[in-house]
Design an enzyme around this catalytic site. Structure first.
Site, short mmCIF file in Angstrom:
data_model
loop_
_atom_site.label_atom_id
_atom_site.label_comp_id
_atom_site.label_asym_id
_atom_site.label_seq_id
_atom_site.Cartn_x
_atom_site.Cartn_y
_atom_site.Cartn_z
CG ASP A 82 -6.67 -37.86 -32.45
OD1 ASP A 82 -6.72 -38.20 -31.21
OD2 ASP A 82 -5.76 -37.02 -33.25
N GLY A 212 0.48 -35.81 -28.43
CA GLY A 212 1.70 -34.82 -28.62
C GLY A 212 2.93 -35.52 -28.48
CB ILE A 255 3.28 -40.14 -34.29
CG1 ILE A 255 3.85 -40.62 -32.91
CG2 ILE A 255 4.26 -39.61 -35.33
CD1 ILE A 255 4.92 -41.37 -33.01
P1 13P Z 1 1.91 -34.65 -32.41
O1 13P Z 1 1.34 -33.38 -32.90
O2 13P Z 1 2.80 -34.65 -31.65
O3 13P Z 1 2.16 -35.23 -33.64
O4 13P Z 1 0.55 -35.26 -31.57
C1 13P Z 1 -0.51 -35.84 -32.45
C2 13P Z 1 -1.78 -36.27 -31.53
O5 13P Z 1 -1.72 -36.27 -30.31
C3 13P Z 1 -3.03 -36.76 -31.89
O6 13P Z 1 -4.02 -36.80 -31.15
O1 G3H Z 2 -4.24 -33.87 -32.20
C1 G3H Z 2 -4.43 -33.52 -33.41
C2 G3H Z 2 -4.00 -34.28 -34.44
O2 G3H Z 2 -2.78 -33.88 -34.87
C3 G3H Z 2 -5.13 -33.84 -35.76
O3 G3H Z 2 -4.81 -32.54 -36.06
O4 G3H Z 2 -7.23 -31.87 -35.92
O5 G3H Z 2 -5.52 -30.85 -37.70
O6 G3H Z 2 -6.39 -33.10 -37.78
P1 G3H Z 2 -6.13 -31.98 -36.89
ZN ZN Z 3 -3.91 -35.64 -29.56
#
Ligand code: 13P
Ligand code: G3H
Ligand code: ZN
Length: 309
Positions: A82, A212, A255
């Protein structure tokens, strides 16, 4: 069963009018809760690991835990990076056996984002790994935002077409008004569905990704606050808006925040209600259960991927 890429999952989701939930993982309880939910719901699943998660857990632990989850659950699972911020972290994850990576060049100008994304796509595709990229900047829409401000941050549909064509990327994260975390909107929640429709029409074969996408359910914020938390004024994207985005072509729904809130509420409740207890399993067990319930709810009622295996 195995770690798989998202290619077939997205094709099926697109044809079936549902999306795949992509949930962030940081430790064993989170992984177990999510995977158990997907198994019970007979749903496809993407587990995603951020740079922060790799730093927290040590990459090898997360990889081995996800492998254990595949073996134990008998599910095909996508292991996805991610928000990879540069080529190096994407390369590391590809070399480590991830089946999907995100290169997030959204902070760069268009041409630089294209160059960076192309470099990752070349490396990944040569090794059978798929790539997600991002175009546009994630930011909530304030009540009185003007059209020019929206155009400056949200994904431009024509640029999206050029971006996908020139990079060869497998999926595209778009900006239509969502943002990360528990404070997404100052005024009423709203997403730019018109823009999403335009992008879907122009890119009918490119899976679109919504980052998000947490709702910040008041039940869990209230529980956190009731048991000593202090999370005032948190606001997310209403679940019917996420479902609407799925109807309009979003294939992957990210999420994390909703899982964090569910887990924290369960830990807080358990610790406060059982002051004599000091066995971590006594609060991490309910936390794992809370994650599972939340993911089941998302799969069943928000992304609609129950019973699609
Ligand atoms: P949220 O903060 O809305 O859960 O989004 C998570 C996200 O986009 C991880 O890449
Ligand atoms: O988009 C981000 C995710 O919620 C991951 O968050 O970078 O704090 O692990 P993090
Ligand atoms: Zn994200």
């Amino acid at each position: 069963m195995a770690l798989v890429t998202s290619t077939e999952m997205f094709k099926k989701a697109h044809a079936g009018g549902y999306a795949i939930g992509a949930f962030n993982v940081n430790n064993m309880e989170i992984i177990q809760g999510i995977v158990e939910a997907a198994k019970e719901e007979q749903s496809p699943l993407i587990l995603q690991v951020s740079a922060g998660a790799r730093k927290y857990a040590n990459p090898i632990y997360l990889k081995k835990l996800v492998e254990a989850a595949v073996e134990d659950s008998n599910l095909d699972i996508v292991l996805h990076l991610d928000h990879g911020e540069d080529f190096e972290i994407c390369k590391k994850c590809i070399d480590d056996g991830f089946t999907s990576v995100m290169i997030d060049g959204s902070r760069y100008p268009f041409e630089e984002n294209i160059e960076l994304t192309k470099k990752v796509v070349e490396y990944a595709h040569a090794r059978g790994v798929v790539v997600e990229a991002e175009l546009g900047k994630l930011a909530g829409i304030e009540d009185d935002v003007n059209v020019n401000a929206k155009d400056a941050t949200f994904t431009d549909p024509d640029e999206a077409v050029e971006f996908v064509k020139r990079t060869g990327v497998d999926s595209l994260a778009i900006a239509i008004g969502t943002s990360h975390g528990a404070y997404k909107f100052k005024g009423d929640p709203r997403l730019d569905f018109e823009r999403l429709e335009k992008i879907t029409k122009l890119l009918p074969n490119t899976p679109l990704v919504l980052h998000g996408a947490s709702t910040v359910l008041s039940e869990f914020v209230d529980l956190c606050n009731k048991y000593g938390g202090d999370i005032p004024g948190a606001k997310g994207v209403p679940e019917n808006m996420i479902s609407q985005a799925v109807k309009l072509g979003v294939c992957k729904v990210n999420i994390d925040t909703d899982l964090r809130l569910a887990m924290t509420a369960a830990v807080r409740k358990s610790i406060i209600e059982n002051p004599t207890e000091f066995d971590p399993r006594k609060y991490l067990g309910p936390a794992r259960e809370a994650i599972k319930d939340m993911v089941k709810h998302k799969i069943r009622n928000v992304v609609g991927s129950s019973n699609t295996l």
